[in-house]
Design an enzyme around this catalytic site. Structure first.
Site, PDB file in Angstrom:
ATOM      1  CB  CYS A   1     -17.744  -5.459  10.355  1.00 28.87           C
ATOM      2  SG  CYS A   1     -19.054  -6.621   9.908  1.00 28.87           S
TER       3      CYS A   1
ATOM      4  CG  HIS B   1     -18.021  -0.836  12.733  1.00 31.98           C
ATOM      5  ND1 HIS B   1     -18.677   0.084  13.510  1.00 31.98           N
ATOM      6  CD2 HIS B   1     -18.700  -0.874  11.562  1.00 31.98           C
ATOM      7  CE1 HIS B   1     -19.715   0.578  12.855  1.00 31.98           C
ATOM      8  NE2 HIS B   1     -19.751   0.013  11.661  1.00 31.98           N
TER       9      HIS B   1
ATOM     10  CG  ASP C   1      -2.043   1.095   1.082  1.00 27.32           C
ATOM     11  OD1 ASP C   1      -2.239   1.622  -0.022  1.00 27.32           O
ATOM     12  OD2 ASP C   1      -2.650   1.429   2.121  1.00 27.32           O
TER      13      ASP C   1
HETATM   14 CA    CA Z   1      -4.370   2.536  -0.430  1.00 26.94          CA
END
Ligand code: CA
Length: 712
Positions: free
Chosen positions: A646, A650, A336
């Site tokens: 989720c 959360h 990322d």
């Molecule tokens: Ca990203």
């Protein structure tokens, strides 16, 4: 630029007379007349010398540097609020926009892509525009329903809506002029970035690589909304030509850097979700591209190939979108490590030679200086703790990383930086007088492990990573693996944790000073000619000495400041404006603060206005088990589903509701109403009936009941 100022004068006088006469702007006499938001290329260029903020980073260079000097190191201690404005109740999500100030009007955006125009002197609201984004769209936003601001050009205000629309508004009235859908709504695309207008074309990208989309940037005619060109950043998954500006370079070199099948399912990622910078010197547009989709290079591309143009800076021709050059910061991204972060241009003297350069501090922790015309790498050094690569080889332009970094064959890598990066979207600033780039940076570490069982499912997070967001519990704070010698040297200078503001010398490629903040993140920054750096933090807004890094002024802001400030001058008074409010990626991954309405704070010397505190946060009471219908659902299966569906929102903290305290857990019906049918969709909680069965939802309830019992 001088000619423009003279032309603009009669218009300003006319507007003033109109206002004085009947408190209303004079009627538009011709269809072409522009009465508000009269921005063009000359005016963005002229912003080098005047007191406005007419474009994203103020000028084409995106340096976020203002020549204003009224507020100085000596008098900043008298800075106080001139006015503040609290936005609507739905603005209680992340606030990331830098306002634009044109002709005495301040334009900004709030969460859910709403646009507001205020009197820049008084804060009086002139108009608001709500694109009415479906609340369910929050499901597709990796990092909250944020928006980073508008562009203004020839009487129109442009905003990218979360649902993929690009919308042109009349700058005077806020009425919609045109609206185009820039994305395929069958895919989980979102827009959070601010558009830029270059040569009469509105440029806009999009996000969504965590869920799985194919990245691109588009240019639309600013008057009509007609698509002018599009440039894709990953190959066509079906091997076809797109009929787009990117076709040629993919055929010639980029498609050959992709392997395997994973990327064909997700679209490969590479989204253009923030940086778009135009340089009139080179007549090029620089865009930053995002991470791979899925994250795992192994799952995406059989662990082979550079995967152009992920994690890259691309230079394109603004008229046609034609490819000119690229520099890939992270070949074969698996972490990322987006390169969508703020791109600025500048003139530096390196080794006695003048260089016109592009600068970026992407997530991967290296600060890059490139030749703006050719893309040639001039230098790259670590501004953050980095153990994924030893260095960047200047001869090849490539990182020297070790195979373990790639967490192949079930291996586990605890790396720095992590997915939050050494620096992410919070804009940096460059002061040409100090020669320093001020980077809102932070420490980050993450454990990467591939999920060998990953199957693409459209609409879900598709990282191909094991346990990235679960189970419920505190974040992984283990130290990263031993850094390289160079990484350790950098780390030794940094604060022990959280955010820091670093003054970076881009010529020497080393820090000049570091200001540690007691927070998780540091907000975006502004530099002024008077030697100040303004930037936010958790619950404070601060001014630093640009030379020494000493904090010389601070204001408690009642809510976190993540957005970068702007500054402007009207009637001889210099103002500093900053949008205030917590949210975004940091909040979604275990936020420390509750949701509060967003505000804009505008300061001046001697300002005496006080903004009230918010009511204290009251945690939800523990679940009352007397109301609970027991569940026979499969707890283990429920836990797995929770992690898959989720926890990207959360994951803990108090920003999103604590599911283990939800009174909706009491009965299968109450829980299903929300999780399945989307009863709270207007507040951003989507229904998941397209993916989860009735039994699945009950299994999740069973797991959460166990967590609720533990919480008691
Ligand atoms: Ca990203």
């Amino acid at each position: 630029m001088r000619a423009f100022r003279l032309l603009a004068l009669p218009m300003a006088v006319a507007a003033f007379l109109g206002l004085a006469g009947c408190n209303k702007a004079p009627p538009v006499t011709t269809a072409k007349a522009v009465t508000a938001g009269n921005v063009d290329a000359a005016r963005i260029q002229a912003a080098d010398h005047n007191a406005e903020w007419v474009s994203g980073g103020r000028t084409w260079s995106e340096q976020r540097f203002s020549p204003l000097e009224q507020i100085t190191r000596d008098n900043v201690n008298t800075l106080g609020l001139a006015w503040y404005h609290e936005f609507d109740a739905d603005s209680d999500r992340g606030m990331e926009a830098t306002p634009l100030i044109v002709d005495g009007v301040l334009y900004t955006t709030t969460s859910w892509s709403r646009v507001h125009a205020l009197d820049a002197r008084t804060g009086q609201l002139k108009w608001s525009y709500d694109p009415r984004v479906d609340g369910q769209k929050a499901r597709d936003a990796c990092c909250d329903v944020v928006n980073r601001g508008v562009a203004i050009w020839n009487g129109k205000v442009y905003v990218g809506a979360l649902d993929g629309r690009l919308i042109a508004l009349d700058a005077g009235t806020g009425k919609e002029v045109w609206s185009v859908q820039t994305t395929d709504t069958a895919w989980p695309y979102t827009i959070t970035g601010a558009p830029r207008v270059v040569k009469g074309k509105v440029l806009i990208g999009n996000g969504g690589a965590e869920l799985g989309v194919r990245g691109y940037v588009s240019a639309y005619d600013s008057e009509t909304g007609k698509l002018a060109w599009r440039f894709y950043t990953t190959p066509n998954p079906e091997g076809k030509a797109d009929g787009a500006a990117s076709d040629k370079v993919f055929t010639e070199k980029a498609t050959a850097t992709w392997f395997g099948e994973g990327w064909k399912k997700t679209g490969g990622g590479g989204t253009v979700w923030d940086a778009i910078t135009y340089d009139p010197v080179t007549d090029l547009v620089y865009i930053g591209t995002g991470n791979g989709s899925p994250w795992s290079h192994q799952a995406r591309s059989d662990g082979r190939g550079d995967n152009l143009f992920l994690s890259s800076i691309l230079a394109l021709k603004p008229d046609t979108g034609e490819y000119v050059w690229h520099y890939q910061t992270t070949p074969g991204d698996s972490w990322d490590y987006t390169a969508t972060q703020h791109i600025m241009t500048a003139d530096l003297t390196i080794g006695g030679q003048p260089h016109h350069v592009v600068m970026q501090a992407p997530k991967n922790g290296f600060f890059y200086v490139l030749d703006a015309a050719s893309g040639k790498l001039l230098s790259a050094e670590k501004y953050a703790g980095v153990n994924w690569a030893e260095k960047i080889d200047l001869a090849t332009g490539r990182p020297v990383d070790n195979p373990r970094t790639r967490y192949l064959k079930g291996g586990l890598s605890r790396l720095s930086a992590g997915p939050n990066g050494g620096h992410t979207w919070q804009p940096m600033a460059f002061n040409p007088r100090t020669g320093l780039v001020y980077i809102p940076a932070h420490r980050d570490g993450f454990t990467y492990k591939q999920d060998p069982t990953w199957q693409f499912l459209r609409g879900r997070w598709n990282l191909a990573l094991e346990g990235a967001f679960g189970p419920l519990g505190p974040p992984d704070t283990r130290p990263v693996e031993k850094l390289s010698a160079a990484g350790e040297a950098v780390l030794a200078k940094l604060p022990a944790g959280g955010g820091y503001l670093i003054a970076w010398d881009p010529v020497q490629q080393q820090p000049r000073w570091i200001a540690a903040e007691d927070n998780a993140w540091t907000g975006g920054v502004l530099a002024t000619a008077s030697g100040l750096v303004f930037g936010g933090s958790d619950n404070t807004f601060n001014a630093y000495d640009a030379v020494t890094g000493k904090k010389i002024w601070t204001d408690r802001t009642a809510a976190a400041v993540m957005a970068a400030p702007a500054t402007y001058e009207i009637d001889g008074v210099q103002y500093i404006a900053v949008t205030v409010g917590y949210g975004g990626a940091n909040a979604m991954i275990g936020g420390r603060f509750p949701r509060r309405p967003g505000r804009i704070y505008v300061y001046k010397l001697g300002g005496t206005v006080k903004a009230p505190d918010f009511a204290p946060h009251v945690p939800a009471p523990p679940l009352d088990f007397r109301t609970v219908t027991a569940s026979s659902g499969n707890v283990a299966h429920g836990g797995k589903l929770l992690a898959d569906w989720c926890l990207s929102c959360h994951i803990g903290g108090i920003y999103t509701p604590d599911l283990a305290r939800s009174p909706r857990l009491a009965t299968p019906e109450l829980f299903r109403e929300v999780v399945h049918a989307g009863a709270l969709r207007s507040r951003g909680m989507a229904g998941f009936d397209a993916w989860l069965s009735t039994q699945d939802v009950e299994d999740i309830r069973a797991f959460l009941l166990g967590e609720a019992r533990k919480a008691r």
